[in-house]
Structures are given as structure tokens and as C-alpha cells.
Design an enzyme around this catalytic site. Sequence first.
Site, PDB file in Angstrom:
ATOM      1  N   ASP A 170       0.827  -1.020   0.213  1.00 64.06           N
ATOM      2  CA  ASP A 170      -0.304  -0.032   0.270  1.00 64.06           C
ATOM      3  C   ASP A 170       0.758   1.899  -0.195  1.00 64.06           C
ATOM      4  OD1 ASP A 170      -2.241  -1.759   0.020  1.00 64.06           O
ATOM      5  OD2 ASP A 170      -3.189  -1.231   2.303  1.00 64.06           O
ATOM      6  N   GLY A 171       1.954   0.949   0.571  1.00 55.84           N
ATOM      7  CA  GLY A 171       2.901   2.714   0.888  1.00 55.84           C
ATOM      8  C   GLY A 171       3.363   2.949  -0.330  1.00 55.84           C
ATOM      9  N   ASP A 299      -3.972  12.413  22.480  1.00 55.18           N
ATOM     10  CA  ASP A 299      -2.375  11.506  22.325  1.00 55.18           C
ATOM     11  C   ASP A 299      -2.294  12.402  20.997  1.00 55.18           C
ATOM     12  OD1 ASP A 299      -1.384  10.323  24.329  1.00 55.18           O
ATOM     13  OD2 ASP A 299      -0.773   8.346  23.262  1.00 55.18           O
ATOM     14  N   TYR A 312      -5.300   4.226   9.664  1.00 54.03           N
ATOM     15  CA  TYR A 312      -4.407   4.727  11.172  1.00 54.03           C
ATOM     16  C   TYR A 312      -6.356   4.408  12.460  1.00 54.03           C
ATOM     17  CZ  TYR A 312      -1.789   7.071  15.163  1.00 54.03           C
ATOM     18  OH  TYR A 312      -1.708   6.762  16.349  1.00 54.03           O
TER      19      TYR A 312
END
Length: 428
Positions: A170-171, A299, A312
Site C-alpha cells: 500500500d505504501g 495523544d 490508522y
Amino acid sequence: MEMNREKLCTSKADVSSDSAYHCSACHDDEEWSSTSRGRAKSRSLSASPALGSTKEFRYVHGESVLRCVLFSRHIQDPASQRLTWNKPPKSVLVIKKIRDASLLQPFKELCVYLTEENNMIVYVEKKVLEDPAIANDDNFGPVKKKFCTFREDYDDISNQIDFIICLGGDGTLLYASSLFQGSVPPVMAFHLGSLGFLTPFNFENFQSQVTQVIEGNAALVLRSRLKVKVVKEHREKMTVQNGIEENGVVPTNIEKEGGKQIMQYQVLNEVVVDRGPSSYLSNVDVFLDGHLITTVQGDGVIVSTPTGSTAYAAAAGASMIHPNVPAIMITPICPHSLSFRPIVVPAGVELKIMLSPDARNTAWVSFDGRKRQEICHGDSISITTSCYPLPSICFRDPVSDWFESLAECLHWNVRKKQNNFAVEEEEF
């Protein structure tokens, strides 16, 4: 640029033919031309007229689709998006995952097929050819001499490419997206990495599959991207990972105006703002169309596209959204509040993220996991839906590919089946 002058002139002369694609998601008689530097690429957009449509739909590809959905009350069938070339494509960009020896043979086979059997102009990143296994291969030398090379952030190839082939995970698709700050050519992604959620093609039968794409026999899914603008106050030292200069040359996406540094990015998955190495909670204000909607204390926060909703954002507890849905997702990362849930807002709104005035420390931002940099008081991050989506070529169709990826890659709703009751014989 690092391109051979003769090759560059040849590519401009050959590729300047209108080897454009059109998508049946839009209007039959609508055409647009790129206004970026280099050759103009005419791409025709076609489909049946939408309800209440008018001639004002003279927009770039992605925006035209968005207008159909939001303003014409026309619900587009994802299966209607098809790739069709006005003229056969002549140039292709091959993206190969770096430092992966298993991809050397597929890369060579693909390049030989494209150059010798299809007589296409092949663009390859310079650092790919610096691999010793490629540089020292005498048999591959004649093919390699035909390549045009470029460097990321420093060479503009946006007007030279007809379509893209990715070899890796996917990168590689995310990296291909980052190379084009404007219109993106159609992308064909082969699954040669670890996950492969965005790479539906297998390499075993690559000749027939590439031939189908060249002939225009393929379905498309338009993956919306985020247009991001980072405005920073001028400081003595600005920290940007991956480097921002090479030999004193500033990348093309960085500008300076009124003592401020302005950087622009096109993001396919997500923009992540987090607390970085600090031990304190992050405190960032989130504005929507100029109105403060919340302060994120935790966060950090993820602003993602539908494509990024399965990345993510899904790991942080967000819902998964099909790429054809026009939306932006806002997902907190470990918020210090039980009631802070991920939300979906309409595509087209403008989000702005800034450090809260009373924030104890700075924050850090990254774009599809890259170009990570520090955000200080007075800096701002503006995010909206880009009018330049990424046309991803489907193996079957947008719906089938997406659900197959959910099942195969993320094991969505996979569990052992419940046993049925045994049939008991009736007693007499």
C-alpha cells in the site's frame, strides 16, 4: 532534471498526444485541460446527465464528481466509473518499493514488457536504478538506457505521465499519490507487499492485465485526497524530517510569503497531529469553516479520507467508509474523554488545526506517514477535500474490491460459524 534531453524531447512530443482518460461518473460533453506547467492534457468526462444538471459543471475531474453528488441530487452508481482512453497511452510511471530484493525480477519483467512489446516510454525514479542488482545487470542495460529518470520533490513529471503502475504494498500507492500535487493519472497497483489493501492485482498474469488497462477495459474508483496547507511562522531552525533541501534547492511544494513558510501537500490516507516525543498530552484546537468545534486533549487527532478510514483511523476505533463516499473523518487518538467519538463531516468543509494557546508543548504532524514536522504556537494546518482525486484501477469493480480487501486483509467479520442443532427424531 536528470532526464536525458533527447528522451525528454521525445517524450514531450510523443506523450503530448491526447492519450487521456474519461470516466462515466460525470458528463458526456464536459472537457477540461490541466493548467499546470508543461503540456495540456485534455480529458473528457462522460455519463448520463444528472437531475437538474446545467452547463456550469465545467470543473476538474474530482470536483465534477463531487458536484454531481452534492448539488445535482444525482446518486452515482460506483460501477459506472470506467476507464476509457481517447488515444492509446504512451508513457507510464513504474513505482517500485525500494530495498526489496523480491521485486527486482517482477520489475525487470514489467519494464521489458512495456518498452519492448508495447513501445512505451517508462519513467523510473533515479534511486531505483541505483540498486546494485539493477546497475550491475548487463542483460538489463539496454532496457535501462531507454528510461527517463526523476527525483522526488525536485523534478516535475506531472504532465508527462499517462498512467502509473505500482509494484509493492500500500505504501507504493501512497508514494505515487505524493508525486502529483495536481491531476493524478490512473494507477494500477500490484500486490507485492505485506498487506495489499489498496493493491488488488496479482502479478502472475501481469501481461494480460496491463494489456486490458492499455486498451481501456477497466473499472475505476476515485479515491478522494486531502488538500493540506501548513503555515509556519519564520524561525531560525525549522525541523522537517526527510529533509527539505538538497544542494540549496527548495522543493516545489514550499513557498515563503510575508515572513512565513507555506507548505502544501496532497494526502491520500490521513493527516496525523500528535504529541510527538513530549510526555504531556497534546492540546490542539480544531476549527470547522472558521468555527471552533472542539479542543483535542490526548495523544492527538487523525483527519482522514474514506480511503484512510481503513488505516490508522480504523486502528483508533473509527468506522470504515467506502472510497466513493464524499466525506472527511475526524478521529481522536486516545482522547482524555470518554465521550469523544470519531465523527464524519461533509467533503468540502475546511478544517483548521492549531495549538491551543495554553498548550504545554508543541505538536507534530505527518502526511500519509511522511514529511513529519513540528508545529509550534502560531502555526496552522488547513485541510479540505482536494479537487484532484486519485483514480485507482479496480481488479473487478469498486464494491467487490473493497469488500474483498476487508475480508482478506483485515479479516472483517471473520469467525468460526455457530454449530446448528442436531435434528432429533420424533418420538412416537
